[in-house]
Design an enzyme around this catalytic site. Structure first.
Site, PDB file in Angstrom:
ATOM      1  N   ARG A  46       0.790  -1.198   0.000  1.00 36.73           N
ATOM      2  CA  ARG A  46       0.000   0.000   0.000  1.00 36.73           C
ATOM      3  C   ARG A  46       0.845   1.282   0.000  1.00 36.73           C
ATOM      4  O   ARG A  46       0.339   2.356  -0.236  1.00 36.73           O
ATOM      5  CB  ARG A  46      -0.907  -0.016   1.230  1.00 36.73           C
ATOM      6  CG  ARG A  46      -2.003  -1.077   1.085  1.00 36.73           C
ATOM      7  CD  ARG A  46      -2.814  -1.257   2.331  1.00 36.73           C
ATOM      8  NE  ARG A  46      -2.019  -2.056   3.254  1.00 36.73           N
ATOM      9  CZ  ARG A  46      -2.430  -2.308   4.507  1.00 36.73           C
ATOM     10  NH1 ARG A  46      -3.544  -1.813   4.960  1.00 36.73           N
ATOM     11  NH2 ARG A  46      -1.699  -3.062   5.290  1.00 36.73           N
ATOM     12  N   GLY A  47       2.128   1.133   0.286  1.00 38.63           N
ATOM     13  CA  GLY A  47       2.976   2.305   0.538  1.00 38.63           C
ATOM     14  C   GLY A  47       3.078   3.314  -0.581  1.00 38.63           C
ATOM     15  O   GLY A  47       3.349   4.490  -0.342  1.00 38.63           O
ATOM     16  N   ASP A 106       7.136   2.728  -3.036  1.00 36.13           N
ATOM     17  CA  ASP A 106       7.477   3.809  -2.114  1.00 36.13           C
ATOM     18  C   ASP A 106       8.975   3.845  -1.836  1.00 36.13           C
ATOM     19  O   ASP A 106       9.612   4.874  -1.932  1.00 36.13           O
ATOM     20  CB  ASP A 106       6.672   3.685  -0.802  1.00 36.13           C
ATOM     21  CG  ASP A 106       6.741   2.295  -0.165  1.00 36.13           C
ATOM     22  OD1 ASP A 106       7.399   1.396  -0.725  1.00 36.13           O
ATOM     23  OD2 ASP A 106       6.134   2.107   0.907  1.00 36.13           O
ATOM     24  N   ASP A 109      14.470  -0.994  -0.421  1.00 32.84           N
ATOM     25  CA  ASP A 109      15.248  -1.203   0.809  1.00 32.84           C
ATOM     26  C   ASP A 109      16.186  -2.391   0.584  1.00 32.84           C
ATOM     27  O   ASP A 109      17.248  -2.241  -0.028  1.00 32.84           O
ATOM     28  CB  ASP A 109      14.247  -1.426   1.948  1.00 32.84           C
ATOM     29  CG  ASP A 109      14.891  -1.546   3.312  1.00 32.84           C
ATOM     30  OD1 ASP A 109      16.001  -1.040   3.490  1.00 32.84           O
ATOM     31  OD2 ASP A 109      14.274  -2.150   4.209  1.00 32.84           O
ATOM     32  N   THR A 110      15.818  -3.585   1.029  1.00 36.58           N
ATOM     33  CA  THR A 110      16.700  -4.741   0.820  1.00 36.58           C
ATOM     34  C   THR A 110      16.711  -5.174  -0.649  1.00 36.58           C
ATOM     35  O   THR A 110      17.651  -5.821  -1.110  1.00 36.58           O
ATOM     36  CB  THR A 110      16.243  -5.961   1.654  1.00 36.58           C
ATOM     37  OG1 THR A 110      14.945  -6.360   1.227  1.00 36.58           O
ATOM     38  CG2 THR A 110      16.226  -5.635   3.128  1.00 36.58           C
ATOM     39  N   GLY A 111      15.646  -4.838  -1.380  1.00 39.74           N
ATOM     40  CA  GLY A 111      15.537  -5.226  -2.798  1.00 39.74           C
ATOM     41  C   GLY A 111      14.643  -6.439  -2.999  1.00 39.74           C
ATOM     42  O   GLY A 111      14.295  -6.772  -4.139  1.00 39.74           O
ATOM     43  N   THR A 113      11.428  -7.010  -2.449  1.00 39.87           N
ATOM     44  CA  THR A 113      10.115  -6.765  -3.058  1.00 39.87           C
ATOM     45  C   THR A 113      10.233  -6.531  -4.566  1.00 39.87           C
ATOM     46  O   THR A 113       9.555  -7.193  -5.357  1.00 39.87           O
ATOM     47  CB  THR A 113       9.439  -5.543  -2.383  1.00 39.87           C
ATOM     48  OG1 THR A 113       9.392  -5.768  -0.983  1.00 39.87           O
ATOM     49  CG2 THR A 113       8.037  -5.322  -2.936  1.00 39.87           C
ATOM     50  N   LYS A 137      17.035   3.288  -0.228  1.00 35.00           N
ATOM     51  CA  LYS A 137      17.837   3.148   0.995  1.00 35.00           C
ATOM     52  C   LYS A 137      18.936   2.124   0.689  1.00 35.00           C
ATOM     53  O   LYS A 137      18.834   0.950   1.067  1.00 35.00           O
ATOM     54  CB  LYS A 137      16.925   2.650   2.125  1.00 35.00           C
ATOM     55  CG  LYS A 137      17.375   3.001   3.522  1.00 35.00           C
ATOM     56  CD  LYS A 137      16.685   2.163   4.560  1.00 35.00           C
ATOM     57  CE  LYS A 137      15.262   2.542   4.845  1.00 35.00           C
ATOM     58  NZ  LYS A 137      14.662   1.704   5.923  1.00 35.00           N
ATOM     59  N   ARG A 171       0.650   7.178   7.542  1.00 34.49           N
ATOM     60  CA  ARG A 171       0.643   7.286   6.073  1.00 34.49           C
ATOM     61  C   ARG A 171       0.184   8.670   5.620  1.00 34.49           C
ATOM     62  O   ARG A 171       0.495   9.119   4.532  1.00 34.49           O
ATOM     63  CB  ARG A 171      -0.319   6.252   5.461  1.00 34.49           C
ATOM     64  CG  ARG A 171       0.121   4.807   5.615  1.00 34.49           C
ATOM     65  CD  ARG A 171      -0.756   3.912   4.738  1.00 34.49           C
ATOM     66  NE  ARG A 171      -0.706   2.519   5.122  1.00 34.49           N
ATOM     67  CZ  ARG A 171       0.214   1.640   4.712  1.00 34.49           C
ATOM     68  NH1 ARG A 171       1.179   2.030   3.908  1.00 34.49           N
ATOM     69  NH2 ARG A 171       0.175   0.385   5.111  1.00 34.49           N
TER      70      ARG A 171
HETATM   71  P1  5GP Z   1      12.441  -4.400   0.473  1.00 34.97           P
HETATM   72  O1  5GP Z   1      11.689  -5.597  -0.029  1.00 34.97           O
HETATM   73  O2  5GP Z   1      13.196  -3.635  -0.585  1.00 34.97           O
HETATM   74  O3  5GP Z   1      13.285  -4.718   1.676  1.00 34.97           O
HETATM   75  O4  5GP Z   1      11.392  -3.441   1.099  1.00 34.97           O
HETATM   76  C1  5GP Z   1      10.498  -2.794   0.352  1.00 34.97           C
HETATM   77  C2  5GP Z   1       9.275  -2.486   1.178  1.00 34.97           C
HETATM   78  O5  5GP Z   1       9.548  -2.445   2.570  1.00 34.97           O
HETATM   79  C3  5GP Z   1       8.794  -1.122   0.802  1.00 34.97           C
HETATM   80  O6  5GP Z   1       7.882  -1.201  -0.253  1.00 34.97           O
HETATM   81  C4  5GP Z   1       8.166  -0.635   2.079  1.00 34.97           C
HETATM   82  O7  5GP Z   1       6.818  -1.046   2.111  1.00 34.97           O
HETATM   83  C5  5GP Z   1       8.923  -1.336   3.179  1.00 34.97           C
HETATM   84  N1  5GP Z   1       9.967  -0.460   3.751  1.00 34.97           N
HETATM   85  C6  5GP Z   1      11.296  -0.546   3.579  1.00 34.97           C
HETATM   86  N2  5GP Z   1      11.942   0.428   4.256  1.00 34.97           N
HETATM   87  C7  5GP Z   1      10.963   1.148   4.866  1.00 34.97           C
HETATM   88  C8  5GP Z   1      10.976   2.306   5.693  1.00 34.97           C
HETATM   89  O8  5GP Z   1      12.008   2.912   6.036  1.00 34.97           O
HETATM   90  N3  5GP Z   1       9.761   2.750   6.109  1.00 34.97           N
HETATM   91  C9  5GP Z   1       8.585   2.155   5.783  1.00 34.97           C
HETATM   92  N4  5GP Z   1       7.465   2.674   6.260  1.00 34.97           N
HETATM   93  N5  5GP Z   1       8.539   1.064   4.981  1.00 34.97           N
HETATM   94  C10 5GP Z   1       9.721   0.570   4.542  1.00 34.97           C
HETATM   95 MG    MG Z   2       5.854  -1.253   0.140  1.00 33.45          MG
END
Ligand code: 5GP
Ligand code: MG
Length: 186
Positions: A46-47, A106, A109-111, A113, A137, A171
């Protein structure tokens, strides 16, 4: 005596006018590249919903029509630490074969998603898939994933606002803030 951890939005990292100017620049960039093409924006719920809403209206101002669909992905639950796996809860309805696709999220982060969603969509043989994230990030990346379009790069802090939540809250903030953790004893 019990130690409790509570989290609240703290320092504003990116204010609403700065976000608005950057969203407009991104829209200009997308319009320049995709003008006259059949563009589908696939937003990750939803972000990304606030970013998407502002971006598509800015794209209209830049005379760029498009189609929108959504994918619902969950990874965090009520934690501030990524679970390391992305679960696709609801997928899109539109046909993507031969079309230009931009995945909108949105924050990268780790990649996990973006990698999972891209792999999921590639099976449909779109003409091209690009990725557009409001925030990057890079400090926490554990997969070799980069986004094609990035709004802002942030430090290794958990952020909320402009669509991003902590435990379904915050949000609605018009800016991006750092989430502050405070410990209290009771
Ligand atoms: P990844 O799969 O890249 O680790 O994370 C992606 C998802 O994690 C983003 O779409 C978001 O929903 C959530 N996320 C990652 N870092 C943050 C953060 O600093 N704040 C928030 N609210 N969500 C985050
Ligand atoms: Mg997200």
């Amino acid at each position: 005596m019990k130690t409790q951890q509570s989290f609240m939005p703290g320092k504003v990292l990116i204010d609403k006018n700065t976000i608005s100017r950057r969203v407009d620049e991104i829209a200009q960039e997308i319009a320049n590249e995709y003008k006259g093409q059949d563009l589908v924006m696939l937003a990750l719920l939803r972000g990304s919903f606030v970013f998407l809403a502002d971006l598509i209206r800015s794209l209209f101002e830049h005379s760029m029509p498009l189609t929108v669909d959504f994918i619902s992905v969950s990874s965090y639950g009520d934690s501030v630490v990524s679970s390391g796996s992305a679960v696709i809860e609801h997928s899109h309805k539109l046909k993507l074969k031969g079309r230009q696709v931009i995945i909108v999220d949105d924050i990268l982060d780790t990649g996990t998603t973006l990698a999972a969603v891209k792999e999921h969509l590639l099976k449909e043989e779109p003409a091209c898939i690009k990725t557009c994230v409001l925030l990057d990030k890079p400090a926490r990346r554990n997969l070799p994933v980069t986004a094609d379009i990035i709004g802002f790069t942030v430090e290794n802090v958990f952020v909320v606002g402009y669509g991003l939540d902590y435990d379904d809250d915050y949000r609605y903030l018009p800016h991006i803030a750092e989430l502050d953790g405070t410990k209290s004893n009771d």
